[in-house]
Design a protein around this motif. Structure first.
Motif, PDB file in Angstrom:
ATOM      1  N   HIS A  10       0.827  -1.205   0.000  1.00 36.45           N
ATOM      2  CA  HIS A  10       0.000   0.000   0.000  1.00 36.45           C
ATOM      3  C   HIS A  10       0.864   1.259   0.000  1.00 36.45           C
ATOM      4  CE1 HIS A  10      -3.511  -2.557   1.598  1.00 36.45           C
ATOM      5  NE2 HIS A  10      -3.745  -2.261   0.328  1.00 36.45           N
ATOM      6  N   ALA A  11       1.946   1.258   0.769  1.00 37.23           N
ATOM      7  CA  ALA A  11       2.847   2.426   0.800  1.00 37.23           C
ATOM      8  C   ALA A  11       3.520   2.611  -0.559  1.00 37.23           C
ATOM      9  CB  ALA A  11       3.891   2.263   1.904  1.00 37.23           C
ATOM     10  N   PHE A  12       3.984   1.514  -1.175  1.00 37.72           N
ATOM     11  CA  PHE A  12       4.600   1.601  -2.494  1.00 37.72           C
ATOM     12  C   PHE A  12       3.599   2.170  -3.510  1.00 37.72           C
ATOM     13  CE2 PHE A  12       5.289   0.135  -6.761  1.00 37.72           C
ATOM     14  CZ  PHE A  12       6.631   0.404  -6.968  1.00 37.72           C
ATOM     15  N   THR A  13       2.389   1.639  -3.514  1.00 40.02           N
ATOM     16  CA  THR A  13       1.371   2.074  -4.467  1.00 40.02           C
ATOM     17  C   THR A  13       1.044   3.555  -4.270  1.00 40.02           C
ATOM     18  OG1 THR A  13       0.448  -0.165  -4.477  1.00 40.02           O
ATOM     19  CG2 THR A  13      -0.935   1.588  -5.382  1.00 40.02           C
ATOM     20  N   ARG A  14       0.951   3.976  -3.026  1.00 36.34           N
ATOM     21  CA  ARG A  14       0.684   5.401  -2.757  1.00 36.34           C
ATOM     22  C   ARG A  14       1.808   6.264  -3.329  1.00 36.34           C
ATOM     23  NH1 ARG A  14       0.998   5.174   2.203  1.00 36.34           N
ATOM     24  NH2 ARG A  14       2.973   6.233   2.493  1.00 36.34           N
ATOM     25  N   ASP A  88      -0.518  -3.143 -13.245  1.00 41.12           N
ATOM     26  CA  ASP A  88       0.886  -3.472 -13.014  1.00 41.12           C
ATOM     27  C   ASP A  88       1.658  -2.163 -12.878  1.00 41.12           C
ATOM     28  OD1 ASP A  88       0.123  -6.110 -13.370  1.00 41.12           O
ATOM     29  OD2 ASP A  88       0.961  -6.258 -15.395  1.00 41.12           O
ATOM     30  N   MET A  89       2.700  -2.181 -12.063  1.00 42.21           N
ATOM     31  CA  MET A  89       3.464  -0.966 -11.805  1.00 42.21           C
ATOM     32  C   MET A  89       4.936  -1.187 -12.137  1.00 42.21           C
ATOM     33  SD  MET A  89       1.666   0.226  -8.227  1.00 42.21           S
ATOM     34  CE  MET A  89       1.492  -1.412  -7.502  1.00 42.21           C
ATOM     35  N   GLN A  90       5.519  -0.211 -12.805  1.00 45.63           N
ATOM     36  CA  GLN A  90       6.945  -0.265 -13.139  1.00 45.63           C
ATOM     37  C   GLN A  90       7.755   0.137 -11.907  1.00 45.63           C
ATOM     38  OE1 GLN A  90       8.063  -1.355 -16.211  1.00 45.63           O
ATOM     39  NE2 GLN A  90       5.892  -1.815 -16.387  1.00 45.63           N
ATOM     40  N   ALA A  91       8.843  -0.578 -11.679  1.00 52.06           N
ATOM     41  CA  ALA A  91       9.673  -0.303 -10.510  1.00 52.06           C
ATOM     42  C   ALA A  91      11.130  -0.614 -10.808  1.00 52.06           C
ATOM     43  CB  ALA A  91       9.192  -1.126  -9.313  1.00 52.06           C
ATOM     44  N   VAL A  92      11.975  -0.143  -9.909  1.00 47.99           N
ATOM     45  CA  VAL A  92      13.404  -0.440  -9.962  1.00 47.99           C
ATOM     46  C   VAL A  92      13.823  -0.951  -8.590  1.00 47.99           C
ATOM     47  CG1 VAL A  92      15.723   0.505 -10.260  1.00 47.99           C
ATOM     48  CG2 VAL A  92      13.858   1.342 -11.681  1.00 47.99           C
ATOM     49  N   TRP A  93      14.572  -2.029  -8.580  1.00 47.64           N
ATOM     50  CA  TRP A  93      15.143  -2.561  -7.353  1.00 47.64           C
ATOM     51  C   TRP A  93      16.634  -2.761  -7.605  1.00 47.64           C
ATOM     52  CZ3 TRP A  93      17.874  -6.676  -5.445  1.00 47.64           C
ATOM     53  CH2 TRP A  93      17.884  -6.814  -4.051  1.00 47.64           C
ATOM     54  N   GLN A  94      17.435  -2.004  -6.915  1.00 52.83           N
ATOM     55  CA  GLN A  94      18.891  -2.068  -7.050  1.00 52.83           C
ATOM     56  C   GLN A  94      19.324  -2.085  -8.519  1.00 52.83           C
ATOM     57  OE1 GLN A  94      20.472  -5.206  -4.575  1.00 52.83           O
ATOM     58  NE2 GLN A  94      19.957  -4.106  -2.712  1.00 52.83           N
ATOM     59  N   GLY A  95      18.768  -1.162  -9.286  1.00 54.54           N
ATOM     60  CA  GLY A  95      19.143  -1.033 -10.683  1.00 54.54           C
ATOM     61  C   GLY A  95      18.402  -1.943 -11.642  1.00 54.54           C
ATOM     62  N   MET A  98      11.700  -3.625 -13.425  1.00 56.68           N
ATOM     63  CA  MET A  98      10.742  -4.732 -13.373  1.00 56.68           C
ATOM     64  C   MET A  98       9.331  -4.194 -13.446  1.00 56.68           C
ATOM     65  SD  MET A  98      11.142  -5.553  -9.371  1.00 56.68           S
ATOM     66  CE  MET A  98      11.516  -4.139  -8.357  1.00 56.68           C
ATOM     67  N   THR A  99       8.416  -5.105 -13.686  1.00 58.01           N
ATOM     68  CA  THR A  99       6.995  -4.793 -13.667  1.00 58.01           C
ATOM     69  C   THR A  99       6.373  -5.595 -12.529  1.00 58.01           C
ATOM     70  OG1 THR A  99       6.990  -4.480 -16.064  1.00 58.01           O
ATOM     71  CG2 THR A  99       4.851  -4.838 -14.992  1.00 58.01           C
ATOM     72  N   LEU A 100       5.900  -4.883 -11.515  1.00 59.64           N
ATOM     73  CA  LEU A 100       5.245  -5.548 -10.389  1.00 59.64           C
ATOM     74  C   LEU A 100       3.840  -5.950 -10.826  1.00 59.64           C
ATOM     75  CD1 LEU A 100       6.292  -3.125  -7.505  1.00 59.64           C
ATOM     76  CD2 LEU A 100       7.408  -5.238  -8.233  1.00 59.64           C
ATOM     77  N   LEU A 101       3.549  -7.234 -10.756  1.00 59.55           N
ATOM     78  CA  LEU A 101       2.281  -7.768 -11.244  1.00 59.55           C
ATOM     79  C   LEU A 101       1.177  -7.564 -10.215  1.00 59.55           C
ATOM     80  CD1 LEU A 101       3.724 -11.059 -12.727  1.00 59.55           C
ATOM     81  CD2 LEU A 101       3.316  -8.884 -13.899  1.00 59.55           C
ATOM     82  N   GLN A 102       0.070  -7.031 -10.678  1.00 58.56           N
ATOM     83  CA  GLN A 102      -1.072  -6.770  -9.822  1.00 58.56           C
ATOM     84  C   GLN A 102      -2.332  -7.353 -10.454  1.00 58.56           C
ATOM     85  OE1 GLN A 102      -1.014  -4.580  -6.606  1.00 58.56           O
ATOM     86  NE2 GLN A 102       0.678  -5.981  -6.982  1.00 58.56           N
ATOM     87  N   VAL A 103      -3.427  -7.306  -9.707  1.00 56.79           N
ATOM     88  CA  VAL A 103      -4.707  -7.830 -10.167  1.00 56.79           C
ATOM     89  C   VAL A 103      -5.586  -6.650 -10.571  1.00 56.79           C
ATOM     90  CG1 VAL A 103      -6.778  -9.092  -9.484  1.00 56.79           C
ATOM     91  CG2 VAL A 103      -4.529  -9.883  -8.720  1.00 56.79           C
ATOM     92  N   TRP A 104      -6.057  -6.649 -11.830  1.00 56.07           N
ATOM     93  CA  TRP A 104      -6.816  -5.531 -12.387  1.00 56.07           C
ATOM     94  C   TRP A 104      -8.312  -5.625 -12.081  1.00 56.07           C
ATOM     95  CZ3 TRP A 104      -6.181  -0.830 -13.782  1.00 56.07           C
ATOM     96  CH2 TRP A 104      -6.996  -0.202 -14.717  1.00 56.07           C
ATOM     97  N   ASN A 105      -8.849  -6.857 -12.103  1.00 60.01           N
ATOM     98  CA  ASN A 105     -10.275  -7.059 -11.854  1.00 60.01           C
ATOM     99  C   ASN A 105     -10.504  -8.509 -11.435  1.00 60.01           C
ATOM    100  OD1 ASN A 105     -10.232  -8.600 -14.237  1.00 60.01           O
ATOM    101  ND2 ASN A 105     -10.995  -6.916 -15.498  1.00 60.01           N
ATOM    102  N   SER A 177      12.075  -1.014  -3.148  1.00 60.02           N
ATOM    103  CA  SER A 177      11.819  -0.786  -4.581  1.00 60.02           C
ATOM    104  C   SER A 177      11.322   0.639  -4.775  1.00 60.02           C
ATOM    105  CB  SER A 177      10.760  -1.771  -5.087  1.00 60.02           C
ATOM    106  OG  SER A 177      11.238  -3.086  -5.018  1.00 60.02           O
ATOM    107  N   GLU A 178      11.653   1.189  -5.923  1.00 55.93           N
ATOM    108  CA  GLU A 178      11.193   2.526  -6.284  1.00 55.93           C
ATOM    109  C   GLU A 178      10.311   2.446  -7.516  1.00 55.93           C
ATOM    110  OE1 GLU A 178      14.172   5.623  -6.570  1.00 55.93           O
ATOM    111  OE2 GLU A 178      15.548   4.371  -5.417  1.00 55.93           O
ATOM    112  N   GLY A 179       9.166   3.090  -7.430  1.00 56.04           N
ATOM    113  CA  GLY A 179       8.278   3.145  -8.586  1.00 56.04           C
ATOM    114  C   GLY A 179       8.805   4.126  -9.616  1.00 56.04           C
ATOM    115  N   ILE A 180       8.621   3.802 -10.879  1.00 55.33           N
ATOM    116  CA  ILE A 180       9.056   4.699 -11.941  1.00 55.33           C
ATOM    117  C   ILE A 180       7.894   5.018 -12.870  1.00 55.33           C
ATOM    118  CG2 ILE A 180      11.513   4.113 -11.897  1.00 55.33           C
ATOM    119  CD1 ILE A 180      11.042   2.192 -14.197  1.00 55.33           C
ATOM    120  N   VAL A 181       7.858   6.249 -13.320  1.00 54.00           N
ATOM    121  CA  VAL A 181       6.815   6.720 -14.234  1.00 54.00           C
ATOM    122  C   VAL A 181       7.295   6.452 -15.661  1.00 54.00           C
ATOM    123  CG1 VAL A 181       5.548   8.732 -15.036  1.00 54.00           C
ATOM    124  CG2 VAL A 181       6.043   8.462 -12.601  1.00 54.00           C
ATOM    125  N   THR A 182       6.473   5.742 -16.419  1.00 60.53           N
ATOM    126  CA  THR A 182       6.788   5.483 -17.828  1.00 60.53           C
ATOM    127  C   THR A 182       5.697   6.135 -18.662  1.00 60.53           C
ATOM    128  OG1 THR A 182       5.645   3.356 -17.694  1.00 60.53           O
ATOM    129  CG2 THR A 182       8.023   3.336 -17.408  1.00 60.53           C
TER     130      THR A 182
END
Length: 183
Positions: A10-14, A88-95, A98-105, A177-182
């Motif tokens: 939840h914190a990452f998504t926020r 799904d959310m784009q992220a970076v972990w130690q360089g 990745m794409t963090l997989l989530q549930v859409w519906n 992990s850090e979220g990245i805007v694409t």
């Protein structure tokens, strides 16, 4: 472990959504999910669908996966897939990007469970320890998974025994992990 994972996700998504707002002036955008119903949809235009996370409204279990393979799944992975509806959310972990997989519906939740079952069946056939994927990488043969025995987050090469431990827990992995805007 389940609550720690929920809190971390939840914190990452926020943070991810706030970064989108700051960098683009709008909600996160997904081109791939345009036209697919979800409680997450805020609005759509020619660019795609703009979304916000929403509470998960189904029972918070991966019982279908557990029943199909007669295993107990790490609580952290259950939390991961039942914490929220989101894109799904784009992220970076130690360089590593990745794409963090989530549930859409709800339909997507069924598909995710079917894919987890298929992945676990493959692991059994290869006589490898069970893992549950949580993220895709830029390499078609590498995924980020949680080891169902230890709870560690690993980078694994599909079809091989090659694996690298990335974090001791899913909560630790998400927090670093850090979220990245694409755009």
């Amino acid at each position: 472990m389940m609550q720690q994972t929920l809190d971390a996700l939840h914190a990452f998504t926020r943070r991810y959504c706030e970064n989108w707002q700051q960098q683009t002036g709008h909600f996160p955008l997904s081109e791939a999910l345009a036209g697919i119903d979800s409680p997450c949809v805020e609005y759509s235009d020619e660019q795609g669908v703009f979304w916000q996370p929403r509470p998960f409204t189904l029972p918070a279990t991966l019982e279908a996966v557990e029943r199909a393979l007669d295993i107990v799944i790490q609580p952290a992975v259950v939390a991961w897939y039942t914490a929220q509806f989101a894109a799904d959310m784009q992220a970076v972990w130690q360089g590593r990007v990745m794409t963090l997989l989530q549930v859409w519906n709800e339909e997507d939740f069924s598909r995710v469970q079917e894919n987890l079952i298929g992945h676990l069946v493959m692991k059994r056939r290869l006589k490898q320890s069970p893992t549950l994927f949580i993220a895709a990488t830029d390499h078609d043969t590498e995924i980020i998974s949680v080891c169902n025995l230890s709870g560690e987050v690993i980078l694994e090469s599909l079809g091989t025994k090659k694996r690298e431990t990335l974090a001791p827990s899913l909560a630790d992995f998400i927090n670093k992990s850090e979220g990245i805007v694409t755009k």
